[in-house]
Design a protein around this motif. Structure first.
Motif, PDB file in Angstrom:
ATOM      1  N   VAL A  17      -1.933  -6.679  -6.900  1.00 16.45           N
ATOM      2  CA  VAL A  17      -3.154  -5.661  -7.088  1.00 16.45           C
ATOM      3  C   VAL A  17      -4.348  -6.798  -6.234  1.00 16.45           C
ATOM      4  CG1 VAL A  17      -4.794  -4.364  -8.868  1.00 16.45           C
ATOM      5  CG2 VAL A  17      -2.163  -4.187  -8.690  1.00 16.45           C
ATOM      6  N   GLU A  46       1.449  -4.185   1.506  1.00 20.96           N
ATOM      7  CA  GLU A  46       2.836  -3.780   2.040  1.00 20.96           C
ATOM      8  C   GLU A  46       3.879  -5.677   1.630  1.00 20.96           C
ATOM      9  OE1 GLU A  46       4.808  -1.892   1.838  1.00 20.96           O
ATOM     10  OE2 GLU A  46       3.258   0.065   2.495  1.00 20.96           O
ATOM     11  N   ARG A 110       1.913  -1.977  13.030  1.00 24.64           N
ATOM     12  CA  ARG A 110       1.396  -1.274  13.137  1.00 24.64           C
ATOM     13  C   ARG A 110      -0.026  -0.851  12.269  1.00 24.64           C
ATOM     14  NH1 ARG A 110       6.049   1.791  13.487  1.00 24.64           N
ATOM     15  NH2 ARG A 110       5.946   2.189  11.092  1.00 24.64           N
TER      16      ARG A 110
ATOM     17  N   MET B  21      -2.856   1.488  -9.300  1.00 22.19           N
ATOM     18  CA  MET B  21      -1.554   0.576 -10.020  1.00 22.19           C
ATOM     19  C   MET B  21      -1.012  -0.549  -9.309  1.00 22.19           C
ATOM     20  SD  MET B  21       0.055   5.004 -10.288  1.00 22.19           S
ATOM     21  CE  MET B  21      -0.109   4.680  -8.328  1.00 22.19           C
ATOM     22  N   GLU B  22       0.485  -0.861 -10.149  1.00 18.44           N
ATOM     23  CA  GLU B  22       1.155  -1.996 -10.405  1.00 18.44           C
ATOM     24  C   GLU B  22       2.349  -1.418  -9.856  1.00 18.44           C
ATOM     25  OE1 GLU B  22       1.349  -5.052 -13.263  1.00 18.44           O
ATOM     26  OE2 GLU B  22      -1.191  -4.995 -13.758  1.00 18.44           O
ATOM     27  N   ASP B  23       3.115  -1.584  -9.565  1.00 18.96           N
ATOM     28  CA  ASP B  23       4.103  -1.078  -8.914  1.00 18.96           C
ATOM     29  C   ASP B  23       4.772  -0.198 -10.708  1.00 18.96           C
ATOM     30  OD1 ASP B  23       3.521  -2.114  -7.237  1.00 18.96           O
ATOM     31  OD2 ASP B  23       5.483  -2.521  -6.775  1.00 18.96           O
ATOM     32  N   GLN B  24       4.799  -1.561 -11.147  1.00 21.12           N
ATOM     33  CA  GLN B  24       4.959  -1.069 -12.868  1.00 21.12           C
ATOM     34  C   GLN B  24       4.452   0.303 -13.401  1.00 21.12           C
ATOM     35  OE1 GLN B  24       8.237  -1.643 -14.481  1.00 21.12           O
ATOM     36  NE2 GLN B  24       8.546  -2.904 -12.519  1.00 21.12           N
ATOM     37  N   ILE B  54      -6.498   3.564  -1.027  1.00 22.71           N
ATOM     38  CA  ILE B  54      -5.438   3.468  -0.757  1.00 22.71           C
ATOM     39  C   ILE B  54      -3.993   4.363  -0.964  1.00 22.71           C
ATOM     40  CG2 ILE B  54      -5.546   1.162   0.928  1.00 22.71           C
ATOM     41  CD1 ILE B  54      -3.103   0.141  -0.954  1.00 22.71           C
ATOM     42  N   VAL B  55      -3.067   4.513  -0.312  1.00 22.23           N
ATOM     43  CA  VAL B  55      -1.313   5.171  -0.821  1.00 22.23           C
ATOM     44  C   VAL B  55      -0.749   4.446   0.367  1.00 22.23           C
ATOM     45  CG1 VAL B  55       0.360   6.811  -0.802  1.00 22.23           C
ATOM     46  CG2 VAL B  55      -1.582   7.307  -1.772  1.00 22.23           C
ATOM     47  N   ASP B  56       0.680   2.757  -0.008  1.00 27.09           N
ATOM     48  CA  ASP B  56       1.493   1.781   0.111  1.00 27.09           C
ATOM     49  C   ASP B  56       2.364   2.830   0.193  1.00 27.09           C
ATOM     50  OD1 ASP B  56       2.363   1.486  -1.993  1.00 27.09           O
ATOM     51  OD2 ASP B  56       1.094  -0.610  -2.079  1.00 27.09           O
ATOM     52  N   SER B  57       3.477   2.297   0.999  1.00 29.37           N
ATOM     53  CA  SER B  57       5.191   2.859   0.676  1.00 29.37           C
ATOM     54  C   SER B  57       5.775   2.515  -0.719  1.00 29.37           C
ATOM     55  CB  SER B  57       6.080   1.812   1.672  1.00 29.37           C
ATOM     56  OG  SER B  57       6.463   0.983   1.278  1.00 29.37           O
ATOM     57  N   PHE B  58       5.343   2.371  -1.882  1.00 29.58           N
ATOM     58  CA  PHE B  58       5.610   2.123  -2.697  1.00 29.58           C
ATOM     59  C   PHE B  58       5.125   2.866  -3.706  1.00 29.58           C
ATOM     60  CE2 PHE B  58       5.825   0.953  -7.430  1.00 29.58           C
ATOM     61  CZ  PHE B  58       7.370   0.594  -6.982  1.00 29.58           C
ATOM     62  N   ARG B  61       6.371   6.341  -1.789  1.00 30.80           N
ATOM     63  CA  ARG B  61       7.944   6.480  -2.224  1.00 30.80           C
ATOM     64  C   ARG B  61       8.544   7.241  -3.855  1.00 30.80           C
ATOM     65  NH1 ARG B  61      12.845   2.227  -3.257  1.00 30.80           N
ATOM     66  NH2 ARG B  61      10.655   1.600  -3.776  1.00 30.80           N
ATOM     67  N   VAL B  86      -6.583   7.638   4.193  1.00 32.22           N
ATOM     68  CA  VAL B  86      -5.340   7.505   3.998  1.00 32.22           C
ATOM     69  C   VAL B  86      -4.731   7.954   4.387  1.00 32.22           C
ATOM     70  CG1 VAL B  86      -3.715   7.778   1.341  1.00 32.22           C
ATOM     71  CG2 VAL B  86      -6.199   6.877   1.731  1.00 32.22           C
ATOM     72  N   THR B  89      -3.722   6.719   7.764  1.00 30.99           N
ATOM     73  CA  THR B  89      -3.152   5.267   7.524  1.00 30.99           C
ATOM     74  C   THR B  89      -1.801   5.456   7.481  1.00 30.99           C
ATOM     75  OG1 THR B  89      -4.883   4.225   6.451  1.00 30.99           O
ATOM     76  CG2 THR B  89      -3.111   3.056   6.535  1.00 30.99           C
ATOM     77  N   LEU B  93       1.387   4.515   9.330  1.00 36.12           N
ATOM     78  CA  LEU B  93       2.777   3.135   8.259  1.00 36.12           C
ATOM     79  C   LEU B  93       4.294   3.961   8.845  1.00 36.12           C
ATOM     80  CD1 LEU B  93       2.689   0.933   6.030  1.00 36.12           C
ATOM     81  CD2 LEU B  93       2.714   2.622   4.558  1.00 36.12           C
ATOM     82  N   GLY B  94       4.052   5.217   9.162  1.00 37.15           N
ATOM     83  CA  GLY B  94       5.579   5.620   9.227  1.00 37.15           C
ATOM     84  C   GLY B  94       5.891   7.084   8.392  1.00 37.15           C
TER      85      GLY B  94
END
Lengths: 134, 141
Positions: A17, A46, A110, B21-24, B54-58, B61, B86, B89, B93-94
């Motif tokens: 974070v 990531e 990418r 948010m942290e992943d946890q 942002i919304v990353d892959s974690f 998912r 977002v 992106t 990101l895929g």
């Protein structure tokens, strides 16, 4: 004219974070567009997570760069973990050894302008990404 | 550790993610929502991500997993308020978030859930007129 980089430890969820927040602050300071800020912060998120989960922790360093024509941001992620044995495979969409989506490495590549990775089995991994202002 | 609050409004659980948010924390939200769906019997979940830059892959998912878990527990999930940058992106990101319903804001998300619910009842009622389900949605827009 590059300013000295800021280095953050990546050893916990909270550090991921912190990396996101530092990258966002610097991205705003060099006036990246909103979409480019979003892409860079997402890529950083990531890669910082990869440093933590796959590399067993390490550090991230964020610096501004200037090539005479454009300003940009360069971020280095480094760990002393197991390294990546098959880099081509690791950069393939959907490939994962960690139960994720397999998009972290390939997706991050990418989202940035320059992506450089140095890794070897047993030697850790260092990834350098750069995003330039348009 | 911070926690994302889950609010019950009628037949809907509303979650507005206001923190980085942290992943946890994301995983905790997943559990909290599953518990609250079962405890309340709500049939809809709205997740507002308008505050997320942002919304990353974690996180992506996790949203997809929440939608799947909800569906198994007879609740439909709608993700609302995604910022344009977002969305751009995420696609690059895929991550195209298959299986996730989206709406532009909370209000449209509630309409979508109401329409979905109405259609389900129409399907159950074999004698019902199929066109009837469209009427409330048309009136709402």
């Amino acid at each position: 004219m590059s300013e000295p980089g800021q280095r953050l430890e990546v050893a916990s969820d909270q550090d991921v974070v912190r990396v996101r927040q530092l990258v966002r602050t610097v991205a705003v300071a060099v006036k990246l567009s909103l979409v480019d800020q979003t892409k860079l912060v997402t890529a950083a998120s990531e890669l910082a997570r990869n440093t933590l989960v796959y590399g067993g922790g390490g550090w991230a360093e964020v610096e501004t760069v200037d090539n005479g024509r454009r300003k940009g941001i360069r971020i280095v992620f480094a760990d002393e973990g197991p390294g990546i044995a098959d880099l081509d495979l690791a950069l393939t969409d959907g490939y994962t050894t960690g139960g994720g989506l397999g998009l972290g490495l390939s997706g991050a590549r990418r989202l940035v302008d320059e992506f450089d990775i140095v890794t070897e089995a047993g030697q850790g991994t260092t990834i350098t990404i750069t995003k330039w202002c348009r | 550790m911070e926690r994302v609050p889950v609010l019950k409004i009628g037949d809907i659980l509303l979650v507005s993610i206001q923190i980085d948010m942290e992943d946890q924390v994301a995983l905790q939200l997943q559990e909290d929502l599953a518990d609250r769906i079962v405890a309340t019997g709500c049939h809809g979940v709205i997740i507002d991500i308008s505050a997320l830059d942002i919304v990353d892959s974690f996180v992506g998912r996790t949203l997809a997993t929440i939608a799947s878990i909800s569906r198994v527990l007879d609740a439909e999930t709608v993700v609302v308020g995604m910022r344009p940058a977002v969305a751009i992106t995420l696609v690059e990101l895929g991550l195209s978030l298959p299986g996730i319903r989206t709406a532009l804001n909370v209000e449209l998300g509630m309409e979508l859930l109401a329409r979905h619910r109405a259609e389900e009842f129409t399907d159950l009622d074999e004698l019902g007129d199929e066109d009837e389900a469209d009427t409330p949605a048309a009136a709402a827009s």
